[in-house]
Design a protein around this motif. Structure first.
Motif, PDB file in Angstrom:
ATOM      1  N   LEU A  20       0.738  -1.236   0.020  1.00 53.44           N
ATOM      2  CA  LEU A  20      -0.076   0.037   0.077  1.00 53.44           C
ATOM      3  C   LEU A  20       0.787   1.410   0.040  1.00 53.44           C
ATOM      4  O   LEU A  20       2.000   1.374   0.627  1.00 53.44           O
ATOM      5  CB  LEU A  20      -0.889   0.056   1.133  1.00 53.44           C
ATOM      6  N   SER A  21       0.284   2.138  -0.767  1.00 50.71           N
ATOM      7  CA  SER A  21       1.068   3.530  -0.841  1.00 50.71           C
ATOM      8  C   SER A  21       0.097   4.749  -0.302  1.00 50.71           C
ATOM      9  O   SER A  21      -1.227   4.416  -0.484  1.00 50.71           O
ATOM     10  CB  SER A  21       1.580   3.797  -2.096  1.00 50.71           C
ATOM     11  N   CYS A  22       0.887   5.521   0.360  1.00 53.12           N
ATOM     12  CA  CYS A  22      -0.138   6.666   0.828  1.00 53.12           C
ATOM     13  C   CYS A  22       0.754   7.974   0.348  1.00 53.12           C
ATOM     14  O   CYS A  22       1.683   8.118   0.926  1.00 53.12           O
ATOM     15  CB  CYS A  22      -0.185   6.987   2.095  1.00 53.12           C
ATOM     16  N   ALA A  23       0.192   8.762  -0.771  1.00 53.07           N
ATOM     17  CA  ALA A  23       0.845  10.006  -0.987  1.00 53.07           C
ATOM     18  C   ALA A  23       0.296  11.173  -0.304  1.00 53.07           C
ATOM     19  O   ALA A  23      -0.926  11.086  -0.101  1.00 53.07           O
ATOM     20  CB  ALA A  23       0.561   9.991  -2.693  1.00 53.07           C
ATOM     21  N   VAL A  24       1.197  11.967   0.290  1.00 51.50           N
ATOM     22  CA  VAL A  24       0.727  13.068   1.030  1.00 51.50           C
ATOM     23  C   VAL A  24       1.072  14.486   0.448  1.00 51.50           C
ATOM     24  O   VAL A  24       2.133  14.571   0.188  1.00 51.50           O
ATOM     25  CB  VAL A  24       1.464  13.054   2.587  1.00 51.50           C
ATOM     26  N   LYS A  75       9.531  11.444  -1.868  1.00 51.61           N
ATOM     27  CA  LYS A  75       8.176  11.384  -2.287  1.00 51.61           C
ATOM     28  C   LYS A  75       7.081  11.700  -1.656  1.00 51.61           C
ATOM     29  O   LYS A  75       5.817  11.751  -1.972  1.00 51.61           O
ATOM     30  CB  LYS A  75       8.044  10.011  -2.963  1.00 51.61           C
ATOM     31  N   ASN A  76       7.252  12.067  -0.117  1.00 49.57           N
ATOM     32  CA  ASN A  76       6.234  12.323   0.742  1.00 49.57           C
ATOM     33  C   ASN A  76       5.289  11.162   0.631  1.00 49.57           C
ATOM     34  O   ASN A  76       3.947  11.481   0.563  1.00 49.57           O
ATOM     35  CB  ASN A  76       5.429  13.633   0.380  1.00 49.57           C
ATOM     36  N   THR A  77       5.610   9.929   0.750  1.00 48.73           N
ATOM     37  CA  THR A  77       4.893   8.753   0.502  1.00 48.73           C
ATOM     38  C   THR A  77       5.117   7.828   1.798  1.00 48.73           C
ATOM     39  O   THR A  77       6.200   7.543   1.978  1.00 48.73           O
ATOM     40  CB  THR A  77       5.180   8.122  -0.771  1.00 48.73           C
ATOM     41  N   ASN A  96      -2.910   7.542   8.033  1.00 47.68           N
ATOM     42  CA  ASN A  96      -3.235   8.643   8.939  1.00 47.68           C
ATOM     43  C   ASN A  96      -1.683   9.307   9.189  1.00 47.68           C
ATOM     44  O   ASN A  96      -0.680   8.721   9.130  1.00 47.68           O
ATOM     45  CB  ASN A  96      -3.570   7.994  10.111  1.00 47.68           C
ATOM     46  N   VAL A  97      -1.881  10.504   9.210  1.00 46.28           N
ATOM     47  CA  VAL A  97      -0.713  11.724   9.637  1.00 46.28           C
ATOM     48  C   VAL A  97      -1.149  12.189  10.852  1.00 46.28           C
ATOM     49  O   VAL A  97      -2.248  13.067  10.633  1.00 46.28           O
ATOM     50  CB  VAL A  97      -0.381  12.246   8.388  1.00 46.28           C
ATOM     51  N   LYS A  98      -0.397  12.383  11.968  1.00 43.23           N
ATOM     52  CA  LYS A  98      -0.662  13.133  13.183  1.00 43.23           C
ATOM     53  C   LYS A  98       0.261  14.479  13.197  1.00 43.23           C
ATOM     54  O   LYS A  98       1.477  14.234  13.106  1.00 43.23           O
ATOM     55  CB  LYS A  98      -0.308  12.247  14.190  1.00 43.23           C
ATOM     56  N   GLY A  99      -0.507  15.261  12.891  1.00 41.67           N
ATOM     57  CA  GLY A  99       0.229  16.770  12.991  1.00 41.67           C
ATOM     58  C   GLY A  99      -0.329  17.527  14.339  1.00 41.67           C
ATOM     59  O   GLY A  99      -0.743  16.751  15.303  1.00 41.67           O
ATOM     60  N   LEU A 100      -0.666  18.816  14.122  1.00 42.00           N
ATOM     61  CA  LEU A 100      -1.389  19.501  14.975  1.00 42.00           C
ATOM     62  C   LEU A 100      -2.926  18.943  14.978  1.00 42.00           C
ATOM     63  O   LEU A 100      -3.742  19.185  16.031  1.00 42.00           O
ATOM     64  CB  LEU A 100      -1.333  20.971  14.607  1.00 42.00           C
ATOM     65  N   GLN A 101      -3.280  18.154  14.011  1.00 39.61           N
ATOM     66  CA  GLN A 101      -4.546  17.605  13.963  1.00 39.61           C
ATOM     67  C   GLN A 101      -4.431  16.314  13.156  1.00 39.61           C
ATOM     68  O   GLN A 101      -3.104  16.171  12.689  1.00 39.61           O
ATOM     69  CB  GLN A 101      -5.664  18.278  13.035  1.00 39.61           C
TER      70      GLN A 101
END
Length: 114
Positions: A20-24, A75-77, A96-101
Motif C-alpha cells: 500500500l502507498s499513501c501519497a501526502v 516522495k512524501n509517501t 493517517n498523519v498526526k500533526g496538530l490535527q
C-alpha cells in the motif's frame, strides 16, 4: 490543503503480498507520526502500523513479522508492505498523519481470499 491518497489495495490470495502507498500532499506542520489503520466490516478501526517522527515503528500483534511500514521523505509517501496475507487481514486500510490535527485518507480496500 492537505491530502492523503492511498493506493495499492486489491484482491489477493492467502499467502500473497500487497504494498500500500499513501501519497501526502500539502503542508503539514509538526508531523508527530504516520500510520496505517484498518477497518473490517462490523469492527472498529484499529491501528495496524505506526512510524513515529523519531523513526520508531509499532505494529499490532496480529501483523508483526508480516507487515512493514516505511516512509520516503523525498516522495512524501508512506508505504505498508504486507506479506503472508491472511483472510482476516481483509479490511479497508486508511493512511493517517498526526500533526496538530489528524489527517486521513479515504481508504483502500484489501481483500484476501482463502
Amino acid at each position: 490543503q492537505v491530502q492523503l491518497v492511498e493506493s495499492g489495495g486489491g484482491l489477493v490470495q492467502a499467502g500473497g503480498s500487497l504494498r500500500l502507498s499513501c501519497a501526502v500532499s500539502g503542508s503539514i506542520f509538526s508531523i508527530n507520526g504516520m500510520g496505517w489503520y484498518r477497518q473490517a466490516i462490523g469492527k472498529q478501526r484499529e491501528l495496524v502500523a505506526e512510524l513515529t517522527s523519531g523513526g520508531k515503528t509499532r505494529y499490532v500483534d496480529s501483523v508483526k513479522g508480516r507487515f512493514t511500514i516505511s516512509r520516503d521523505n523525498v516522495k512524501n509517501t508512506v508505504y505498508l508492505q504486507m506479506n503472508s496475507l491472511k483472510p482476516e487481514d481483509t479490511a479497508v486500510y486508511y493512511c493517517n498523519v498526526k500533526g496538530l490535527q489528524d489527517y486521513w485518507g479515504k481508504g483502500t480496500l484489501v481483500t484476501v481470499s482463502s
